[in-house]
Write a protein that holds these residues in place. Structure first.
Motif, PDB file in Angstrom:
ATOM      1  N   GLU A 122       0.827  -1.215   0.000  1.00 25.02           N
ATOM      2  CA  GLU A 122       0.000   0.000   0.000  1.00 25.02           C
ATOM      3  C   GLU A 122       0.856   1.258   0.000  1.00 25.02           C
ATOM      4  OE1 GLU A 122      -2.518  -3.090   2.282  1.00 25.02           O
ATOM      5  OE2 GLU A 122      -0.407  -2.627   1.997  1.00 25.02           O
ATOM      6  N   LEU A 123       2.016   1.181   0.642  1.00 28.85           N
ATOM      7  CA  LEU A 123       2.915   2.333   0.689  1.00 28.85           C
ATOM      8  C   LEU A 123       3.811   2.386  -0.542  1.00 28.85           C
ATOM      9  CD1 LEU A 123       3.870   2.254   4.462  1.00 28.85           C
ATOM     10  CD2 LEU A 123       2.304   3.807   3.310  1.00 28.85           C
ATOM     11  N   SER A 171      -5.058  -8.586   9.428  1.00 34.95           N
ATOM     12  CA  SER A 171      -5.040  -8.278   7.991  1.00 34.95           C
ATOM     13  C   SER A 171      -6.420  -8.006   7.423  1.00 34.95           C
ATOM     14  CB  SER A 171      -4.343  -9.393   7.211  1.00 34.95           C
ATOM     15  OG  SER A 171      -4.990 -10.611   7.449  1.00 34.95           O
ATOM     16  N   ASN A 225      -8.624  -2.397   7.507  1.00 31.43           N
ATOM     17  CA  ASN A 225      -8.161  -1.549   6.410  1.00 31.43           C
ATOM     18  C   ASN A 225      -6.804  -0.975   6.799  1.00 31.43           C
ATOM     19  OD1 ASN A 225      -7.570   0.527   4.633  1.00 31.43           O
ATOM     20  ND2 ASN A 225      -9.724   1.018   4.316  1.00 31.43           N
ATOM     21  N   GLU A 246      -4.633   0.690   5.093  1.00 30.51           N
ATOM     22  CA  GLU A 246      -4.320   2.052   4.647  1.00 30.51           C
ATOM     23  C   GLU A 246      -4.706   3.085   5.702  1.00 30.51           C
ATOM     24  OE1 GLU A 246      -6.201   2.250   0.829  1.00 30.51           O
ATOM     25  OE2 GLU A 246      -4.436   1.427  -0.160  1.00 30.51           O
ATOM     26  N   ASP A 247      -5.877   2.922   6.302  1.00 26.94           N
ATOM     27  CA  ASP A 247      -6.300   3.855   7.359  1.00 26.94           C
ATOM     28  C   ASP A 247      -5.307   3.839   8.519  1.00 26.94           C
ATOM     29  OD1 ASP A 247      -8.531   4.455   5.878  1.00 26.94           O
ATOM     30  OD2 ASP A 247      -9.918   3.283   7.112  1.00 26.94           O
ATOM     31  N   GLN A 270       3.038   1.659  -3.490  1.00 22.90           N
ATOM     32  CA  GLN A 270       2.266   2.254  -4.589  1.00 22.90           C
ATOM     33  C   GLN A 270       2.369   3.768  -4.614  1.00 22.90           C
ATOM     34  OE1 GLN A 270      -1.725   0.873  -3.955  1.00 22.90           O
ATOM     35  NE2 GLN A 270      -1.275  -1.199  -4.664  1.00 22.90           N
TER      36      GLN A 270
END
Length: 109
Positions: free
Chosen positions: A57-58, A93, A96, A98-99, A60
């Protein structure tokens, strides 16, 4: 061969304690087992912590300094410093990520 010191941040310790407390309500034995498995996964980072993947996620968004260990249903996020590995976060996992990441990691940059 370079060896790293593995350091748990207060927030990561809190994460692990919360997970163990939750599991303990169902089974003390499983809670203990998970606790020791997660601790072992992290302690094994003293040697070649770069072998684990960068947090997708990071990655990206171009942030490459955080890596993760996946253990069963938990993601363990860490950062490598010159001689230290900092355990920053332990999260289910299914949450979320990303939050959680933006809330905890990005603000610290």
């Amino acid at each position: 061969m370079k060896k790293y010191e593995v350091i748990w941040t207060k927030s990561a310790q809190f994460d692990l304690e919360s997970i163990i407390e939750y599991i303990k309500t169902d089974s003390l034995n499983i809670a203990k087992k998970i606790f020791f498995e997660i601790k072992k996964e992290c302690n094994d980072l003293y040697f070649f912590p770069e072998r684990k993947r960068i947090v997708p996620e990071l990655q990206q968004i171009g942030i490459l300094k955080y890596r993760e260990v996946i253990h069963k249903r938990w993601r363990i996020i860490y950062k490598i410093d010159t001689t230290k590995v900092y355990i920053l976060l332990v999260a289910d996992s299914s949450r979320n990520l990303e939050d959680i990441l933006f809330q905890r990691l990005i603000k610290r940059k």
